[in-house]
Design a protein around this motif. Structure first.
Motif, PDB file in Angstrom:
ATOM      1  N   SER A  20       0.851  -1.195   0.000  1.00 33.40           N
ATOM      2  CA  SER A  20       0.000   0.000   0.000  1.00 33.40           C
ATOM      3  C   SER A  20       0.879   1.236   0.000  1.00 33.40           C
ATOM      4  O   SER A  20       1.929   1.259   0.648  1.00 33.40           O
ATOM      5  CB  SER A  20      -0.907   0.044   1.234  1.00 33.40           C
ATOM      6  OG  SER A  20      -1.791  -1.050   1.272  1.00 33.40           O
ATOM      7  N   MET A  21       0.442   2.257  -0.729  1.00 33.27           N
ATOM      8  CA  MET A  21       1.107   3.554  -0.695  1.00 33.27           C
ATOM      9  C   MET A  21       0.119   4.585  -0.157  1.00 33.27           C
ATOM     10  O   MET A  21      -1.017   4.676  -0.625  1.00 33.27           O
ATOM     11  CB  MET A  21       1.584   3.962  -2.086  1.00 33.27           C
ATOM     12  CG  MET A  21       2.228   5.350  -2.129  1.00 33.27           C
ATOM     13  SD  MET A  21       3.772   5.450  -1.182  1.00 33.27           S
ATOM     14  CE  MET A  21       4.903   4.654  -2.334  1.00 33.27           C
ATOM     15  N   PHE A  22       0.572   5.323   0.854  1.00 33.14           N
ATOM     16  CA  PHE A  22      -0.257   6.364   1.453  1.00 33.14           C
ATOM     17  C   PHE A  22       0.407   7.724   1.293  1.00 33.14           C
ATOM     18  O   PHE A  22       1.634   7.827   1.329  1.00 33.14           O
ATOM     19  CB  PHE A  22      -0.458   6.109   2.953  1.00 33.14           C
ATOM     20  CG  PHE A  22      -1.394   4.980   3.289  1.00 33.14           C
ATOM     21  CD1 PHE A  22      -2.691   5.240   3.718  1.00 33.14           C
ATOM     22  CD2 PHE A  22      -0.993   3.659   3.183  1.00 33.14           C
ATOM     23  CE1 PHE A  22      -3.562   4.222   4.042  1.00 33.14           C
ATOM     24  CE2 PHE A  22      -1.858   2.617   3.499  1.00 33.14           C
ATOM     25  CZ  PHE A  22      -3.147   2.899   3.937  1.00 33.14           C
ATOM     26  N   GLU A  23      -0.419   8.739   1.106  1.00 33.80           N
ATOM     27  CA  GLU A  23       0.001  10.124   1.295  1.00 33.80           C
ATOM     28  C   GLU A  23      -0.805  10.642   2.468  1.00 33.80           C
ATOM     29  O   GLU A  23      -2.024  10.831   2.373  1.00 33.80           O
ATOM     30  CB  GLU A  23      -0.226  10.963   0.038  1.00 33.80           C
ATOM     31  CG  GLU A  23       0.774  10.669  -1.067  1.00 33.80           C
ATOM     32  CD  GLU A  23       0.655  11.628  -2.236  1.00 33.80           C
ATOM     33  OE1 GLU A  23      -0.311  12.427  -2.260  1.00 33.80           O
ATOM     34  OE2 GLU A  23       1.521  11.589  -3.134  1.00 33.80           O
ATOM     35  N   ASN A  24      -0.129  10.821   3.601  1.00 38.53           N
ATOM     36  CA  ASN A  24      -0.815  11.093   4.861  1.00 38.53           C
ATOM     37  C   ASN A  24      -1.895  10.035   5.090  1.00 38.53           C
ATOM     38  O   ASN A  24      -1.609   8.849   5.002  1.00 38.53           O
ATOM     39  CB  ASN A  24      -1.354  12.510   4.909  1.00 38.53           C
ATOM     40  CG  ASN A  24      -0.233  13.545   4.996  1.00 38.53           C
ATOM     41  OD1 ASN A  24       0.951  13.193   5.043  1.00 38.53           O
ATOM     42  ND2 ASN A  24      -0.591  14.815   5.035  1.00 38.53           N
TER      43      ASN A  24
END
Length: 367
Positions: A20-24
């Motif tokens: 998974s990639m999160f931005e904030n």
């Protein structure tokens, strides 16, 4: 305006690695990167799978034009290191080596999480952490004792999802997790039923050791006399398999596919209905036992996990346990979010990552 942090989460499973990639707080993507089981079987140990898994992950990143340059945090699912208290931990060499050696006694694909994080960290940088591995140990002393001197109960459960779900439920009540008493249940291929007192998981079934209700893949608790009689002529491999892969629903139906088995229930199959309901019945009994651990002071019974997609699981638990405390259901799991949000708290300075101590959080009574 809040600074934007980029966080990669790595969660290895038996035949896939969830990325998974999160931005904030925003999840940009979550993908299960599958690994060919016929290839995995060629490796003598789980640790030996590392290079192959990384090749598959690297190909996924390349094919998807996913550039990790400048990533702020890489979070690896914790594995079988020495037992630790709940929380967020920096991944360092000692943690990696103890996880590879399964020092905590848990031999599971999750042990690759910190190793895969380390490989990517060396290439892309960022902080590197793990959070609430399966061997989180916050048991009260009385929960450790068995009827055999020198043999003590272990704490092995779905700690990552259990604690995140408890934290979310506390927020929904306008409270802090550390101020609440909950019974939290992860109900899926494995089942964990735990008592949380003021932010500590003080008791629960040893899900990794086969204790508790039977599950789609695990035989669960049985009388010692029944076990010795049944296993008298079985190999060690057969015993281990029934504890973790071929017990429970799989033993009855030759498959652990809950959708397939539940279809039989919907069609009125008497055996399937009996066994399915017995599994839920055992979950209910363990919930009741956790209520006594908390002396009846329970702010909520919190359910999570994949089997909650079948409505009668929650309904039967509510019918039998609703008098103890309100029952709330959070279907699915929050593992990826838990790891990402933990990293975000560290990046924002709201929480400090702990140093892995390199020894069990508890190693026996001194008297």
């Amino acid at each position: 305006m809040d600074k934007i942090y980029r966080i990669l989460v790595i969660n290895p499973g038996s035949t896939s690695t969830k990325l998974s990639m999160f931005e904030n707080e925003t999840c940009l993507f979550t993908e299960d990167v599958f690994h060919d089981s016929s290839v995995l079987k060629k490796f003598p140990t789980i640790n030996d799978q590392l290079d192959y898994r990384m090749e598959v992950v690297d190909k996924f990143l390349k094919d998807g034009n996913i550039d990790l340059t400048g990533v702020d945090a890489i979070v690896g699912r914790g594995g079988g290191c020495y037992s630790v208290e709940g929380g967020i931990y920096k991944i360092d060499d000692r943690l990696i080596q103890d996880t590879k050696a399964a020092k905590g006694g848990l031999y599971h694909s999750s042990m690759l999480g910190v190793q895969m994080a380390d490989v990517l960290h060396k290439k892309y940088g960022g902080i590197m952490i793990m959070m609430n591995p399966p061997i989180v140990d916050e048991l009260c002393d009385l929960a450790r004792v068995t009827g055999v001197d020198g043999v003590y109960r272990r704490a092995v459960c779905h700690a990552l999802n259990l604690k995140e779900t408890a934290r979310r439920h506390a927020i929904s009540l306008g409270k802090k997790y550390e101020d609440c008493n909950f019974i939290v249940c992860h109900i899926d291929g494995g089942i964990s039923i735990t008592a949380h007192k003021k932010g500590k998981m003080i008791d629960g079934n040893d899900a990794g050791g086969g204790e508790g209700p039977f599950t789609p893949t695990r035989m669960g608790t049985m009388a010692v006399t029944d076990i010795t009689r049944y296993f008298w002529d079985k190999t060690q491999a057969e015993m281990k398999s029934l504890c973790s892969q071929t017990g429970g629903l799989s033993s009855y139906f030759g498959t652990s596919n809950s959708d397939t088995i539940h279809k039989k229930v919907e069609e009125g199959d008497r055996k399937a209905t009996r066994v399915w309901n017995a599994m839920i019945y055992q979950v209910i009994k363990y919930i009741g036992s956790m209520s006594t651990v908390l002396q009846g002071k329970v702010d909520g019974i919190v359910l999570t996990g994949g089997l909650l997609r079948f409505p009668e699981v929650e309904e039967k638990i509510r019918e039998s346990c609703g008098w103890i405390a309100p029952v709330t259901s959070y279907p699915g799991e929050f593992e990826q979010e838990a790891m990402a949000f933990g990293a975000l708290r560290v990046l924002r300075g709201e929480e400090e990552a702990k140093i892995y101590p390199g020894k069990p959080v508890w190693d026996g009574f001194k008297d």
